[in-house]
Design a protein around this motif. Structure first.
Motif, PDB file in Angstrom:
ATOM      1  N   PHE A   1      49.328  -6.484  48.849  1.00 18.54           N
ATOM      2  CA  PHE A   1      48.924  -7.918  48.409  1.00 18.54           C
ATOM      3  C   PHE A   1      50.293  -8.220  47.360  1.00 18.54           C
ATOM      4  CE2 PHE A   1      44.958  -6.290  49.581  1.00 18.54           C
ATOM      5  CZ  PHE A   1      44.742  -7.348  50.651  1.00 18.54           C
ATOM      6  N   VAL A   2      50.924  -9.307  47.608  1.00 18.09           N
ATOM      7  CA  VAL A   2      51.901 -10.012  46.622  1.00 18.09           C
ATOM      8  C   VAL A   2      51.337 -11.297  46.182  1.00 18.09           C
ATOM      9  CG1 VAL A   2      54.047 -10.571  46.362  1.00 18.09           C
ATOM     10  CG2 VAL A   2      53.806  -8.645  47.895  1.00 18.09           C
ATOM     11  N   ASP A   3      51.199 -11.380  45.016  1.00 21.12           N
ATOM     12  CA  ASP A   3      50.701 -12.962  44.116  1.00 21.12           C
ATOM     13  C   ASP A   3      51.451 -13.193  43.233  1.00 21.12           C
ATOM     14  OD1 ASP A   3      49.357 -15.003  43.174  1.00 21.12           O
ATOM     15  OD2 ASP A   3      47.484 -13.673  42.654  1.00 21.12           O
ATOM     16  N   VAL A   4      52.377 -13.890  43.771  1.00 18.52           N
ATOM     17  CA  VAL A   4      53.587 -14.443  42.734  1.00 18.52           C
ATOM     18  C   VAL A   4      53.076 -15.151  41.463  1.00 18.52           C
ATOM     19  CG1 VAL A   4      55.432 -14.182  44.515  1.00 18.52           C
ATOM     20  CG2 VAL A   4      54.486 -16.515  43.996  1.00 18.52           C
ATOM     21  N   SER A   5      52.017 -15.961  41.635  1.00 18.73           N
ATOM     22  CA  SER A   5      51.812 -17.109  40.695  1.00 18.73           C
ATOM     23  C   SER A   5      50.448 -16.303  39.727  1.00 18.73           C
ATOM     24  CB  SER A   5      51.107 -17.899  41.446  1.00 18.73           C
ATOM     25  OG  SER A   5      49.781 -17.895  41.888  1.00 18.73           O
ATOM     26  N   ASN A   8      45.406 -15.982  42.360  1.00 17.36           N
ATOM     27  CA  ASN A   8      44.910 -15.422  43.537  1.00 17.36           C
ATOM     28  C   ASN A   8      44.747 -16.791  44.633  1.00 17.36           C
ATOM     29  OD1 ASN A   8      44.019 -12.951  42.724  1.00 17.36           O
ATOM     30  ND2 ASN A   8      42.151 -13.798  41.802  1.00 17.36           N
ATOM     31  N   TYR A   9      45.865 -17.552  44.427  1.00 18.36           N
ATOM     32  CA  TYR A   9      46.034 -18.635  45.326  1.00 18.36           C
ATOM     33  C   TYR A   9      47.399 -18.531  46.003  1.00 18.36           C
ATOM     34  CZ  TYR A   9      41.840 -21.062  43.447  1.00 18.36           C
ATOM     35  OH  TYR A   9      40.472 -21.261  43.274  1.00 18.36           O
ATOM     36  N   PHE A  10      47.372 -18.784  47.401  1.00 14.50           N
ATOM     37  CA  PHE A  10      48.675 -18.516  47.956  1.00 14.50           C
ATOM     38  C   PHE A  10      49.161 -17.193  47.980  1.00 14.50           C
ATOM     39  CE2 PHE A  10      48.212 -23.049  47.365  1.00 14.50           C
ATOM     40  CZ  PHE A  10      48.343 -23.677  48.510  1.00 14.50           C
ATOM     41  N   TYR A  11      48.168 -16.163  47.937  1.00 16.56           N
ATOM     42  CA  TYR A  11      48.915 -14.836  48.025  1.00 16.56           C
ATOM     43  C   TYR A  11      49.223 -14.430  49.193  1.00 16.56           C
ATOM     44  CZ  TYR A  11      44.077 -13.087  49.139  1.00 16.56           C
ATOM     45  OH  TYR A  11      42.954 -12.915  49.740  1.00 16.56           O
ATOM     46  N   LYS A  12      49.966 -13.378  49.418  1.00 20.08           N
ATOM     47  CA  LYS A  12      50.370 -12.826  50.606  1.00 20.08           C
ATOM     48  C   LYS A  12      49.806 -11.547  50.984  1.00 20.08           C
ATOM     49  CE  LYS A  12      53.583 -16.204  49.975  1.00 20.08           C
ATOM     50  NZ  LYS A  12      53.241 -16.737  48.546  1.00 20.08           N
ATOM     51  N   GLU A  13      49.432 -11.163  52.076  1.00 25.19           N
ATOM     52  CA  GLU A  13      48.962  -9.884  52.393  1.00 25.19           C
ATOM     53  C   GLU A  13      49.765  -9.402  53.483  1.00 25.19           C
ATOM     54  OE1 GLU A  13      44.956  -7.754  54.777  1.00 25.19           O
ATOM     55  OE2 GLU A  13      44.905  -9.969  53.911  1.00 25.19           O
ATOM     56  N   PHE A  14      50.348  -8.140  53.286  1.00 22.77           N
ATOM     57  CA  PHE A  14      51.109  -7.452  54.407  1.00 22.77           C
ATOM     58  C   PHE A  14      50.498  -6.209  54.699  1.00 22.77           C
ATOM     59  CE2 PHE A  14      54.581  -4.546  55.272  1.00 22.77           C
ATOM     60  CZ  PHE A  14      55.009  -5.202  56.434  1.00 22.77           C
ATOM     61  N   GLU A  15      50.517  -5.700  55.929  1.00 20.58           N
ATOM     62  CA  GLU A  15      50.115  -4.404  56.373  1.00 20.58           C
ATOM     63  C   GLU A  15      51.065  -3.949  57.213  1.00 20.58           C
ATOM     64  OE1 GLU A  15      46.117  -4.726  58.054  1.00 20.58           O
ATOM     65  OE2 GLU A  15      45.514  -5.879  56.320  1.00 20.58           O
ATOM     66  N   ASP A  24      51.369 -10.092  58.504  1.00 19.44           N
ATOM     67  CA  ASP A  24      51.644 -10.792  57.399  1.00 19.44           C
ATOM     68  C   ASP A  24      50.765 -12.151  57.214  1.00 19.44           C
ATOM     69  OD1 ASP A  24      53.386 -11.948  58.983  1.00 19.44           O
ATOM     70  OD2 ASP A  24      54.343 -12.727  57.358  1.00 19.44           O
ATOM     71  N   VAL A  25      50.080 -12.392  56.262  1.00 21.73           N
ATOM     72  CA  VAL A  25      49.331 -13.470  55.986  1.00 21.73           C
ATOM     73  C   VAL A  25      49.632 -14.342  54.641  1.00 21.73           C
ATOM     74  CG1 VAL A  25      47.043 -14.553  56.213  1.00 21.73           C
ATOM     75  CG2 VAL A  25      47.487 -12.190  57.384  1.00 21.73           C
ATOM     76  N   LEU A  26      49.568 -15.592  54.811  1.00 21.50           N
ATOM     77  CA  LEU A  26      49.457 -16.216  53.423  1.00 21.50           C
ATOM     78  C   LEU A  26      48.090 -16.992  53.418  1.00 21.50           C
ATOM     79  CD1 LEU A  26      50.783 -18.026  51.163  1.00 21.50           C
ATOM     80  CD2 LEU A  26      51.485 -19.673  53.042  1.00 21.50           C
ATOM     81  N   TRP A  27      47.637 -16.397  52.371  1.00 23.66           N
ATOM     82  CA  TRP A  27      45.996 -16.806  52.016  1.00 23.66           C
ATOM     83  C   TRP A  27      46.194 -18.159  51.184  1.00 23.66           C
ATOM     84  CZ3 TRP A  27      42.837 -15.229  55.498  1.00 23.66           C
ATOM     85  CH2 TRP A  27      43.027 -13.732  56.140  1.00 23.66           C
ATOM     86  N   ARG A  28      45.638 -19.104  51.554  1.00 21.71           N
ATOM     87  CA  ARG A  28      45.552 -20.209  50.563  1.00 21.71           C
ATOM     88  C   ARG A  28      44.713 -19.960  49.305  1.00 21.71           C
ATOM     89  NH1 ARG A  28      43.992 -25.455  54.068  1.00 21.71           N
ATOM     90  NH2 ARG A  28      45.161 -25.304  56.177  1.00 21.71           N
ATOM     91  N   VAL A  94      60.547 -20.089  58.608  1.00 23.94           N
ATOM     92  CA  VAL A  94      59.936 -18.751  58.263  1.00 23.94           C
ATOM     93  C   VAL A  94      59.490 -18.752  56.974  1.00 23.94           C
ATOM     94  CG1 VAL A  94      60.581 -16.172  58.315  1.00 23.94           C
ATOM     95  CG2 VAL A  94      61.371 -17.638  60.272  1.00 23.94           C
ATOM     96  N   GLY A  95      58.349 -18.083  56.568  1.00 26.67           N
ATOM     97  CA  GLY A  95      57.874 -18.239  55.361  1.00 26.67           C
ATOM     98  C   GLY A  95      58.598 -16.940  54.450  1.00 26.67           C
ATOM     99  N   GLY A  96      58.302 -17.099  52.947  1.00 27.96           N
ATOM    100  CA  GLY A  96      58.709 -16.429  52.109  1.00 27.96           C
ATOM    101  C   GLY A  96      57.840 -15.866  51.041  1.00 27.96           C
ATOM    102  N   LEU A  97      57.922 -15.084  50.178  1.00 22.57           N
ATOM    103  CA  LEU A  97      57.238 -14.515  49.157  1.00 22.57           C
ATOM    104  C   LEU A  97      56.731 -15.957  47.985  1.00 22.57           C
ATOM    105  CD1 LEU A  97      58.191 -11.146  48.095  1.00 22.57           C
ATOM    106  CD2 LEU A  97      56.348 -11.847  49.541  1.00 22.57           C
ATOM    107  N   LEU A  98      57.866 -17.035  48.213  1.00 29.82           N
ATOM    108  CA  LEU A  98      57.553 -17.845  47.194  1.00 29.82           C
ATOM    109  C   LEU A  98      56.923 -19.103  48.143  1.00 29.82           C
ATOM    110  CD1 LEU A  98      61.182 -17.901  45.242  1.00 29.82           C
ATOM    111  CD2 LEU A  98      58.577 -17.430  44.340  1.00 29.82           C
ATOM    112  N   SER A  99      56.698 -19.076  49.181  1.00 28.90           N
ATOM    113  CA  SER A  99      55.785 -19.891  49.987  1.00 28.90           C
ATOM    114  C   SER A  99      54.487 -20.204  49.427  1.00 28.90           C
ATOM    115  CB  SER A  99      55.434 -19.443  51.423  1.00 28.90           C
ATOM    116  OG  SER A  99      56.557 -19.326  52.157  1.00 28.90           O
TER     117      SER A  99
END
Length: 165
Positions: A1-5, A8-15, A24-28, A94-99
């Motif tokens: 999981f990567v949460d740039v902010s 816990n909002y708009f975090y990315k899950e990568f497996e 990969d998922v962008l969770w709102r 295409v999304g990125g970590l800062l999406s």
């Protein structure tokens, strides 16, 4: 999981697995914790999808870091290794970590952000089924022999180990 902010909002899950299959998922928003139904991905066409299986684009969805992310796996003594390069910014659909939310660029480390929240975990799903009625029977029997089982979700029983430092 990567949460740039760190919110816990708009975090990315990568497996990924040893075969280099990725997801990969962008969770709102955060889910409700263990035992919750999780954040809805919208499995029908009635709402905006925020999930994308990057190994199988036909899965559908509106966000993914694939094909710009780069991944590789290799066998090493005692296990396997992984290399991962995520795109920082969204580009060409295409999304990125800062999406994420409005003004999400402010979390760019090149602009002074010093910390991101990152979680390295190992998850195991001993089985998957679309028949949720099987969980009541299968998950407890697996948990008796595997006490580290965390619980079940809407898809399977699962284990998760988290690296902490």
């Amino acid at each position: 999981f990567v949460d740039v902010s760190g919110t816990n909002y708009f975090y990315k899950e990568f497996e990924m697995n040893f075969n280099n299959a990725t997801y990969d998922v962008l969770w709102r928003a955060p889910d409700s914790g263990l035992g919750s139904m999780g954040v809805p991905c919208c499995s029908n066409s009635q709402c905006q999808r925020w999930c994308q299986n990057s190994s199988w684009p036909a899965f559908g969805g509106t966000w993914s870091m694939w094909p710009r992310m780069r991944t590789a796996t290799a066998r090493v003594e005692g296990g396997w290794s992984a290399e991962i390069a995520f795109p920082l910014r969204a580009e060409d659909g295409v999304g990125g970590l800062l999406s994420g939310g409005p003004n999400w660029e402010r979390f760019d480390p090149n602009l002074g952000t010093k910390y991101w929240s990152i979680d390295f975990s190992r998850a195991e799903h001993p089985f998957f089924t679309s028949n949720a009625s099987l969980f009541g029977e299968l998950c407890p029997s697996i948990q008796r022999t595997q006490p580290t089982l965390l619980g079940d979700d809407q898809w399977s029983c699962y284990w998760e180990w988290t690296w902490q430092s």
